[in-house]
Structure formats: C-alpha cells, structure tokens
Design a protein around this motif. Structure first.
Motif, short mmCIF file in Angstrom:
data_model
loop_
_atom_site.label_atom_id
_atom_site.label_comp_id
_atom_site.label_asym_id
_atom_site.label_seq_id
_atom_site.Cartn_x
_atom_site.Cartn_y
_atom_site.Cartn_z
N UNK A 119 0.79 -1.22 0.00
CA UNK A 119 0.00 0.00 0.00
C UNK A 119 0.82 1.27 0.00
N UNK A 120 2.16 1.15 0.11
CA UNK A 120 2.98 2.37 0.08
C UNK A 120 3.01 2.93 -1.34
N UNK A 121 2.96 4.24 -1.42
CA UNK A 121 2.95 4.92 -2.72
C UNK A 121 4.34 5.48 -3.00
N UNK A 122 4.95 4.99 -4.06
CA UNK A 122 6.31 5.40 -4.40
C UNK A 122 6.26 6.16 -5.73
N UNK A 123 6.62 7.44 -5.69
CA UNK A 123 6.68 8.23 -6.93
C UNK A 123 8.09 8.19 -7.48
N UNK A 124 8.22 7.84 -8.76
CA UNK A 124 9.53 7.86 -9.43
C UNK A 124 9.45 8.94 -10.50
N UNK A 125 10.34 9.93 -10.39
CA UNK A 125 10.17 11.17 -11.15
C UNK A 125 11.40 11.46 -12.00
N UNK A 126 11.17 11.71 -13.27
CA UNK A 126 12.29 12.15 -14.11
C UNK A 126 12.23 11.55 -15.49
N UNK A 130 2.71 0.65 -4.56
CA UNK A 130 2.11 1.28 -5.74
C UNK A 130 3.14 2.23 -6.33
N UNK A 131 3.54 2.00 -7.57
CA UNK A 131 4.55 2.85 -8.19
C UNK A 131 3.87 3.85 -9.13
N UNK A 132 4.23 5.11 -8.99
CA UNK A 132 3.71 6.16 -9.87
C UNK A 132 4.88 6.78 -10.62
N UNK A 133 4.75 6.86 -11.93
CA UNK A 133 5.84 7.38 -12.76
C UNK A 133 5.45 8.74 -13.33
N UNK A 134 6.36 9.67 -13.30
CA UNK A 134 6.08 10.98 -13.89
C UNK A 134 7.37 11.61 -14.37
N UNK A 135 7.24 12.54 -15.30
CA UNK A 135 8.42 13.24 -15.80
C UNK A 135 8.04 14.13 -16.96
N UNK A 136 9.03 14.77 -17.55
CA UNK A 136 8.77 15.60 -18.72
C UNK A 136 8.07 14.75 -19.79
N UNK A 186 3.02 16.70 -10.02
CA UNK A 186 2.31 16.98 -8.78
C UNK A 186 1.32 15.87 -8.43
N UNK A 187 0.67 15.30 -9.45
CA UNK A 187 -0.22 14.17 -9.18
C UNK A 187 0.56 12.98 -8.62
N UNK A 188 1.74 12.74 -9.18
CA UNK A 188 2.52 11.57 -8.73
C UNK A 188 2.97 11.74 -7.29
N UNK A 225 11.42 20.28 -5.26
CA UNK A 225 11.63 21.45 -4.40
C UNK A 225 10.88 21.20 -3.09
N UNK A 226 11.16 22.03 -2.12
CA UNK A 226 10.47 21.90 -0.84
C UNK A 226 8.96 22.07 -1.03
N UNK A 227 8.54 22.99 -1.90
CA UNK A 227 7.10 23.19 -2.15
C UNK A 227 6.47 21.91 -2.67
N UNK A 228 7.17 21.31 -3.62
CA UNK A 228 6.59 20.10 -4.22
C UNK A 228 6.60 18.94 -3.22
N UNK A 229 7.64 18.83 -2.44
CA UNK A 229 7.69 17.75 -1.44
C UNK A 229 6.56 17.89 -0.42
N UNK A 230 6.14 19.13 -0.21
CA UNK A 230 5.05 19.35 0.76
C UNK A 230 3.73 18.72 0.30
N UNK A 231 3.63 18.38 -0.99
CA UNK A 231 2.42 17.71 -1.49
C UNK A 231 2.38 16.24 -1.06
N UNK A 232 3.52 15.68 -0.72
CA UNK A 232 3.60 14.26 -0.40
C UNK A 232 3.06 14.02 1.01
N UNK A 233 3.07 12.75 1.44
CA UNK A 233 2.64 12.42 2.80
C UNK A 233 3.52 13.17 3.80
N UNK A 234 3.01 13.42 5.00
CA UNK A 234 3.74 14.29 5.93
C UNK A 234 5.18 13.85 6.20
#
Lengths: 293, 293, 293
Positions: free
Chosen positions: B148-155, B176-182, B196-198, B233-242
């Motif tokens: 159930x852990x959500x892991x975002x892989x970005x890039x 649960x793996x979420x992929x995002x990037x350009x 941001x969704x990821x 960035x710190x702003x973006x990390x703030x979207x993640x779990x606490x």
C-alpha cells in the motif's frame, strides 16, 4: 581519529608512529595480516601514481585491500561537489579514506563528513603529513637524534606542502630547518636565506620538486638556468657538512632542481630510502588509525 | 546462475537477497572471509566510479578481490567485439563477472558466453537490478512492509534503467509505483501523471538523475527551468505524505532534479542509506551467485 | 631470479613451469593462498588490458594482490626516466614486478635495478616469454609430446615478440617452427616461406595480430586484402593437417588476419584455451619466482 596535519599530532603520536614505522621498515613480516579484510579507499583528485601505489602497498602488506579512485579518469569529475562525493564514499563503509586534493583544507572538510579515519595525502599547498613523517624517519634512521641537526629545504617553498609539513615536524624533533628558494617562491612570512647560506654546513639538504603546474608565476628561466641558480649541484653540495645527505620527495627533475651527478651519489642520497620508508610510515599510520593502536 | 533482470528473480530469491543484505547492512563483520581467494571481474564499459567502487567494496568485505576493467581507458575499445571480449574474460576464470554496458541486453549476451555468474550492473536503458534491490532494501528498512505504500519515481522514465527495474520490483513487494516526468521522456506505454499528481500523498519520492548524455532529445531548458517544472523542491515535497522520504540513485545534480534544500534534509533523505545498502545488497548478490547460497 | 627471456630459462625450469601450470589449469583450488600477503606490481607502459588482467587474476588466485600501474594514465609519463621509476617502484618492496614496455631490453634494464623478481610481459619487439610458455602449454595439452609437430607462425614476424619467444621455445620442445608473413614484415635473417608453404601439412597454425601501431611500413592494403593474401581463411586452413588447430594471442582482428569462419570453429580453435592457460602459466611463474619453487 584522522591524520590531517602535523600540528594535530601529539608528540606521543609522532614518537609512536616513527617507532612503529621503523619496525615495518626493518622487518617485511611485521604487521602481516594485521588489517585482513579491511578496505582503504585511495582517493586521488590529483594524479600521483607513486603516492597512490605507496598507500596501496602499505595497505596490502597489512592484509587490507586498497580500492583506488583516480578522479582524473572518473565520472566524479562531472560536477558532483567534494562534499557529496565524500558523503557517498563514506557511506560505502571503507575502514579508512586516503585523500589527495588540489584544494587546501580538503581533507579536513572530508573528515567532518565521514565516519572513518581520513588520511591527508596532500591538500593543495597546505600539508602532506605522511611525507614529513617518512622524511623524519629517514633522517632519524641516518642520524639518530636530530637535535641540532641542520636541515636545508630548498626550492618552491611557497607552493610546497612537503616543505610546510616538514617545517612543522622537524623542529619538534630538535632539528634546525632552513628554507631557501627563488625569491618569488618564498612566502612573505618566511625569513629568506640565499641557497648557499641555507646549505652552508647543513647536515641534510632536501630538494623540492619544481612543480610548474602549481605555479601562477612564470619562472622565466632558460633551460639549465634553474639548476645554476637554485638547483643542487656538486659544487653547492660541497658547501654542506662533509657527510651531508640528500633527500628529494620525488619524482626528480634531473637537470632542474638536482644535477645528475648529485642524484646518482649512492653514498649521499637517501632518496630511495625515503621511498621505502614511505610504505613503512603509511603502514604505521593505517594501523594506528584503523586498528586503533 | 546470473542476475540479469528483476523479472528473472523468483519471489523467494528476492526475499532471500533482501534478508541477507539487511544482515550485511547491520553487521560489518558479517560475511568476512566468505569469498576468500575468489575474484570478481568488474567490467565497466560506461564510466561509473561509484557503482564500480560499490562492487569492489562488496567483494572486498567478503574477502574476494575485484579486478576492475575500465573500458574507457582500455585497449578493449580497439575494435574487439563484446562477444570476443566476454569469451576472453570468461576464459580467465573469474568467480563472477559484473558488467555495465551502454547496450540493452549486453549482460544477457555475455551470460550466454561465459561459465561464471554474470551480474548486470546496468545495460543501456534496460535494467539495473542491484539498484532496484538496494532501493527496495532501503524502503523496507524504513517502512517495514511496503504493501500500500505509494512510491513516486520522477524524471527521465524513458531512458532510466533504474526506473525500469524499480517499476518491476516494487509492485511485487506490494507498493504502488507512480511514474512521472517531462512528457517527452515518458514512454508511450506508460500512463502519464503530472509531477504533482505523482507526488500527491506519496510515501516516498525517488528522483532520477537527469542524464543528458543518454538523451537524443534536447530538453531545450534554460538554467533552473528543469527544477521549476520537474525537480523536487520543498514546495513540491510538501504535497507528499507528511513524513515522506526522498531517494536518489546518485550522483545528484543539485539545482536540476533536486533543490539544495531538499537534498540536505537529513530527516527525510534516505540517499546515503541507499549508498550503504548498495554495498550490502551487492554482497548478498555476490554471496548467492558465487557461494551458491 | 627473473623471467626476462626464453633463452635465459633452463630446460629444467621450462619443464617445471609447464608441469606446474598444467596443475593450475586443471585444478582451480591448486595454489590457493600460496602467496597470501604478497604484492605484485603490474606495470604496463603499453596498454594491454588482457595481459594486465591475466597477471592480476594469476596473483589473486595465489592469494597475492596485484597493484596495477597504467602508465598511459599516470604521472610517470611526466619525464621521469625508466631507471628512476624502476628504482622507485623497487624501493616500495613489491614481491614481484611485471613489466610491459615498448622498448627492447626494458625488463632487463629494470631487473638490474631492483631487488625483486622481474617478469617481462613484453618488451618492444623482443620477447614475451609468458606468452610462449602458455602457447607451449596449450600445444602440449593438445598434442602431448611436440616432437616432430609442425607449427606455422604467420603474420608480422618482424615486430612480433610473440613470434620471437615462440621461435625460441618451441624447437627446444621438439617442434618444427615455420615462419611466414608479408615479405616486408619478415626479418632478413629469417628463411621466408610463402604462407601456403608454411601452412601445408602443419599441425598447428598460430596467427599473429596485425599491429599497425607498431609498424613503420604502410602495408598499403585495401580492406579485405590482408585476409586474402596473408590471413587464415577456411581455404588456407584446408592445406594444413586434417585436424590442425588454430592459435592466436588475441585480441583478434576478425576479417584481417583471421576470417570469422575460422575464428568460430570450436573444434579447431585453441584460442580460449590459450587465455585460460595464460592465467595458469603466470601462476606458475609467480610461484616459482616469489616462493622460490
């Protein structure tokens, strides 16, 4: 515990290191297997085959493995900061980390970031403590007590970490250190002697390597001119004490800071003894820092 | 037996490797001398100092010697085919062969030609299985069970063997793996999320290194632009779990895919733990393949 | 004691080395730990990854550590003489020194300057004695006694230390050696055969690597021309004895001195056996020189 500079070593630590190094120099079996299963990261940000091999040989004779990182040919060059590289290498869990780096203070910076002992194998123009220790071992093997011995260190004093570490160590062992070199290569806070004054009556003459790659100044010298004015020739060596010995940290620029004739005087040169003592000294340092002796 | 891809590993093998790697990570004495007298050929056709050193350190901690072949600086470049080189290296009788190569499938090709275990240390844009195993170890050390852990892989998902291997491994452990990037760096068959969704609500954010040397596309970005649009960035990390944690396979491009601020958050960053676990994981892999455990 | 040339080896030493190498080739456990704690300096002034790795693997299988000096990428290039480097390396106290150097007689020069055994791993166009020993081992494994066996050595005889060492060794074991190659690459004092004459009825054909980097002459050949005139094709191999075998010191230039078809004939090629025997032979040499057996 680290080995970052001569000044950070207590008199007791210096005495213990020299005594143990002397044992390693005398007995090829001493220390065998002492660091079996240990690893030493040998990190060279400046090319120095001989120092890197000396540390690798010291590690191997104690049973440890040296893992060498030649940054010249490595991906580490690609923009990672020294701090990030240091934290990464430290996280891999080496038992010791040997660092050579062009930047003054690099070893101290790395030591603050890793959990293992760090050995400064030369940082910019600052310090090269294992070189000074091996030079001290070489001189004490030859002279016994160094009290009152006059040691001339000749050359590019301004840029030489070898000169700096020796100038810090040898007086603590009772020797009188005299520094001389081309005027543009003497720091303002150093009392300048002429070459001939420094060598006059000296018991030992330590020639420094001319390292044009480290100089901002152009010496503007014609071929042979450096040797004539600042190099160690047989004539100049004749000014020293009758049985004066010659040292050089290597590799020698023959015909620049030292003449062929002097370089090949086996009765007076301690240069190969320095090399052998380099391995013995680094064994003593590795043993003390890794095995805690 | 080889380690070529995550998909070729059974669930039992994965569980055994992670359990053993956890022991190696916890106990510096574990495994000492286990592979004494063995040799590991560490063959790097792409420069990767940190991965090469990680394997060398893993081998050394088990008592084996790594013999490193840096093809960048080797005569191997001079026209010999990979197959001929592989047969030659195999004939020398190493106990294992670690291969990094720019070509997808290189490790599989080599494995068919030699008698010893082959470990894929990264083949083109295909797989990097020891990286995924060390990431899984790092995440399970932190979270315990990954269900159930959500892991975002970005890039740069398109070119990343790290992403590919992790996307194969982590779901098998329940994550649960979420992929995002350009957009230009997302393969067609991957469901694209925005960055941001990821990251939203993610338990862990794994940032990939921007590897411009691997891209055919020009990102066409101005300095700082990648960080603003796709970096952590710190702003973006703030979207993640606490208490979300941050991973990165290294070396980091600070100010590109990760801000200094996030890179230096010790309470959230598992990046150095990944490095330490890299050695432990490669020890477990070497032990399993060479000693047959 | 050194290994500088075939001619300096007694018949007894040759027999002992071949017998011991045969044991090492047959039994991966033989010799394990025999040279524990010893170090071998592996000094390569010419790039040769495969020979350097072969010596490193031989050292490691005996429990010794090889410390490799790749002079191509080292500070040693910066003007120090071979003699000064040799004395320096010798002073570090290795248990053996392996030397490859472009200059004929380099190993002999170094051997006179150091206290440890020196192994010639190729000096200019002069000798490569461990290659000849491994070739002899490979041939005796296959044929048993070499008396009366016809061995054709084909290629650039003029520049080949492999040819020179084999031409010195194989006749001492009873073989008839035939040399052939392009007329401009045959020394004046060698009786020239045509390629086809040399191969006719031969029991073994040893092809040499075309080393354009070692030639002053321009071969002036179009692509494929060398193979047609001087390379080993299936047609040409058909002139040899029915079960003739093929050797090559590697790395092969496919399509130049050897056709793909011949290179990939497993039933006839001993090329990979040569590689395996290279490690076994170097183990025997290291053991004899370092442990005194």
């Amino acid at each position: 515990m680290h080995l970052l500079s001569i000044s950070a070593l207590s008199d007791d630590a210096i005495a213990a290191l020299l005594a143990r190094a002397r044992e390693f120099a005398a007995d090829r079996e001493a220390g065998r297997g002492r660091l079996a299963g240990r690893t030493v990261f040998n990190c060279f940000y400046e090319n120095s085959t001989r120092t890197a091999m000396s540390f690798a040989q010291a590690a191997a004779r104690l049973g440890a493995q040296a893992i060498t990182l030649s940054v010249e040919h490595s991906s580490v060059k690609k923009g990672e900061t020294l701090a990030d590289t240091a934290r990464t290498l430290g996280a891999m869990g080496p038992d010791a980390l040997v660092l050579r780096h062009r930047q003054n203070g690099a070893a101290e910076e790395v030591a603050a970031l890793v959990d293992c002992p760090v050995i400064n194998a030369g940082d910019g123009t600052n310090e090269h403590p294992t070189q000074a220790l091996l030079d001290a071992l070489t001189l004490t093997q030859h002279f016994g007590d160094l009290h009152g011995r006059k040691i001339a260190i000749i050359g590019d004093i301004r840029h030489s970490r070898v000169a700096r570490s020796n100038a810090a160590l040898l007086p603590r062992l009772g020797a009188e250190v005299r520094l001389a070199g081309p005027p543009s290569l003497i720091p303002e806070d150093v009392t300048a002697l002429s070459i001939d004054e420094a060598i006059a009556g000296a018991d030992a003459v330590m020639m420094l390597r001319v390292q044009r790659e480290r100089m901002d100044e152009d010496l503007g010298d014609a071929p042979g001119e450096y040797l004539t004015h600042y190099g160690l020739t047989a004539e100049r060596l004749a000014l020293a004490a009758p049985d004066a010995v010659v040292l050089h940290p290597g590799p020698m620029n023959r015909g620049v800071e030292i003449s062929d004739e002097v370089a090949d005087l086996p009765a007076r040169s301690l240069i190969l003894r320095q090399v052998a003592n380099g391995v013995a000294t680094r064994m003593a340092v590795l043993e003390m820092l890794v095995a805690g002796l």
